[in-house]
Design an enzyme around this catalytic site. Structure first.
Site, PDB file in Angstrom:
ATOM      1  N   ASP A   1     -74.969 -28.740 -20.632  1.00 27.95           N
ATOM      2  CA  ASP A   1     -75.313 -28.186 -19.329  1.00 27.95           C
ATOM      3  C   ASP A   1     -74.197 -27.233 -18.917  1.00 27.95           C
ATOM      4  OD1 ASP A   1     -76.784 -27.930 -16.974  1.00 27.95           O
ATOM      5  OD2 ASP A   1     -77.031 -30.102 -16.755  1.00 27.95           O
TER       6      ASP A   1
ATOM      7  N   HIS B   1     -74.699 -18.744 -16.223  1.00 28.10           N
ATOM      8  CA  HIS B   1     -74.843 -20.071 -15.605  1.00 28.10           C
ATOM      9  C   HIS B   1     -74.976 -21.180 -16.643  1.00 28.10           C
ATOM     10  CE1 HIS B   1     -75.346 -18.858 -11.328  1.00 28.10           C
ATOM     11  NE2 HIS B   1     -75.580 -17.703 -11.915  1.00 28.10           N
TER      12      HIS B   1
END
Ligand code: ADQ
Length: 484
Positions: A388, A180
């Site tokens: 991110d 992720h």
């Protein structure tokens, strides 16, 4: 099965008649992630819903993870219970495991290094050994629940060794792994003393999914340069004597659900409360977990710069930054909190007036129902992480907008989301002047341009939604051949 107890619903052993099943009836999906979405916990997050739906769509399955409990002493078995189609298998951590595996190696070493912050990482061999031991113990516990035809989907940086440990137990079925968070370039990853062990372990999976093409590129380069892997043209890598499929699967949200939330009573109520406070001023919003990867100090500085340099904007625009502390016990987070307090204090001290506060900084979370209303109220969504994996807030902000009067998304080029959301105002979050300029541009943007940009972004958020993410990953996993 070690010391199972049925917390809720039916214990697994009743459901399937026995605990260790090798007889094959249907191919079940087995999800392994550090945290799960147990009944009663908040399941409204995109990921929790996506994985629960994935399990249900396949006619049920098992969700394995940490129970959230930290034990001083006592049982190290699993708690097993069924909820609808999902069988939860939850394991506790001891205090030492929690310190070494979770707070230590996962969050204080892997998280910073994978977010390109080698300077913040703590390299502690003992913590790595605990991390490895927890992966080994957890994989052993899950292995006892597996049936021959199951397929296993492992999630994220907590479980980098999990697939390898399943193989050590004798598991030969398919294993998929999804990361992720970003995968850093080889030059950064090489700083991690255990990178070779982690890479060798990952190669025991059949499919490795990343958020972006950039991550796939970094992983491929790392495996070829460091480990002599061969990259095929079909997205496969040959490494450590195995063939792995490596691909980008950009995670998304459920945009229709989010748009519905933004129309709901709770959203309107929250927007109404804030709206009365800011009156007719423009609102810029930031919503993040309080984490150094999210670029919060730079963001507050950029907003301060905007007000320093544009007198005409003073009293006309407010920044609402929502950032609940996530891991305050770790030193870096305490420092971050102090820095944010200082920066917000500086800007507010310099610019506040009797009836206006420039920065409202709330160190707490809000329910999604309310967030949706705040996103819709905001003229600008400010999403400026330094790095991110994807960033779902960017997608939620877009989904919450009104088509006839949408706000403007300002997005860091270092968020995975930027790879497909070029219609946002893309910024370098380190460039304080550039971000300040983008906020000004957003505030002055014509309705026509706002609509045009938003339509392109909305189309992308709808195209790559969370259902597509999980289906494309699972379709790819279905096609990988289980090793003989
Ligand atoms: P996160 O780092 O948590 O996730 P992100 O994807 O932006 O980052 O957010 C996850 C969710 O938390 C969003 O649904 C958001 O609404 C919610 N949230 C964030 N701040 C909140 C707040 N202050 N109050 C209430 N809710 C809040 C990790 C990776 C990301 C990746 C996701 C999914 O770091 O890069 O996008 O996993 O793969």
């Amino acid at each position: 099965m070690q010391g199972p107890s049925a917390a809720r619903g039916r214990p697994l052993s009743f459901r399937h008649g026995r605990s260790h099943l090798w007889a094959s009836d249907v191919s079940r999906l087995i999800v392994a992630s550090n945290r799960t979405a147990t009944p009663g916990a908040d399941r409204s997050g995109g990921l929790a819903v996506a994985l629960a739906d994935a399990l249900t769509e396949r006619g049920g399955g098992v969700w394995f993870g940490w129970s959230g409990e930290v034990l001083d002493h006592g049982s190290r078995g699993v708690r097993i219970f069924a909820d609808g189609d999902i069988d939860f298998v939850l394991a506790d951590l001891t205090r030492d495991e929690h310190a070494g595996y979770y707070l230590g190696y996962a969050n204080d070493t892997l998280w910073p290094v994978f977010h390109y912050r080698v300077d913040l990482a703590h390299f502690d061999e003992a913590a790595f050994e605990v991390y490895a031991a927890v992966n080994r113990r957890f994989a052993g516990l899950l292995f006892q629940q597996l049936r021959r035809d199951d397929i296993v989907w492992i999630h994220d940086y907590h479980f980098l060794l999990f697939g390898h440990e399943l193989r050590n137990n004798g598991w030969r079925g398919p294993i998929g792994f999804f990361l992720h968070i970003p995968f850093p370039p080889p030059e950064v990853l090489a700083a991690l003393p255990q990178h070779q062990r982690l890479a060798r372990a990952l190669a025991d999976c059949d499919l490795i999914g990343f958020q972006t093409k950039r991550d796939v590129g970094n992983f491929t380069r790392y495996m070829t340069e460091e480990h002599g892997a061969e990259a095929g043209e079909d997205g496969h890598l040959r490494a450590f004597g195995r063939k792995l499929r490596v691909e980008a699967f950009p995670i998304g949200i459920d945009p229709a659900e989010f748009a519905r939330l933004a129309d709901g009573a709770e959203a309107r109520e929250a927007a109404g409360r804030l709206g009365r406070l800011i009156e007719n001023r423009a609102l810029v919003i930031g919503v993040d977990r309080m984490d150094y990867s999210k670029g919060l100090p730079q963001r507050l500085e950029a907003f301060g710069r905007l007000l320093d340099e544009h007198e005409g904007l003073r009293g006309r625009v407010s920044l609402l930054q929502i950032a609940p502390p996530s891991r305050e016990n770790v030193h870096a987070y305490r420092e971050l909190r102090e820095e944010l307090d200082r920066l917000a204090g500086r800007v507010n001290g310099d610019h506040s007036d009797l009836d206006w506060v420039p920065i409202r900084y709330l160190a707490r979370g809000y329910p999604r129902e309310q967030l949706a209303g705040l996103y819709r109220l905001a003229r600008v969504g400010l999403v400026t992480p330094l790095h991110d994996g994807m960033n779902l807030v960017a997608k939620e902000y877009v989904a919450a907008q009104q088509p006839e009067d949408p706000g403007v998304l300002i997005l860091s080029e270092f968020a995975g989301a930027a790879e497909r959301m070029e219609a946002a105002l893309l910024v370098n979050p380190h460039d304080i002047g550039g971000v300040a300029g983008a906020i000004r541009h957003a505030l002055e943007m014509s309705l026509e341009e706002r609509i045009e940009r938003w339509q392109a972004l909305d189309a992308e958020v709808r195209r790559n939604d969370v259902a597509r993410w999980r289906r494309s990953f699972l379709d790819a996993l279905d096609t990988v051949r289980a090793p003989a």
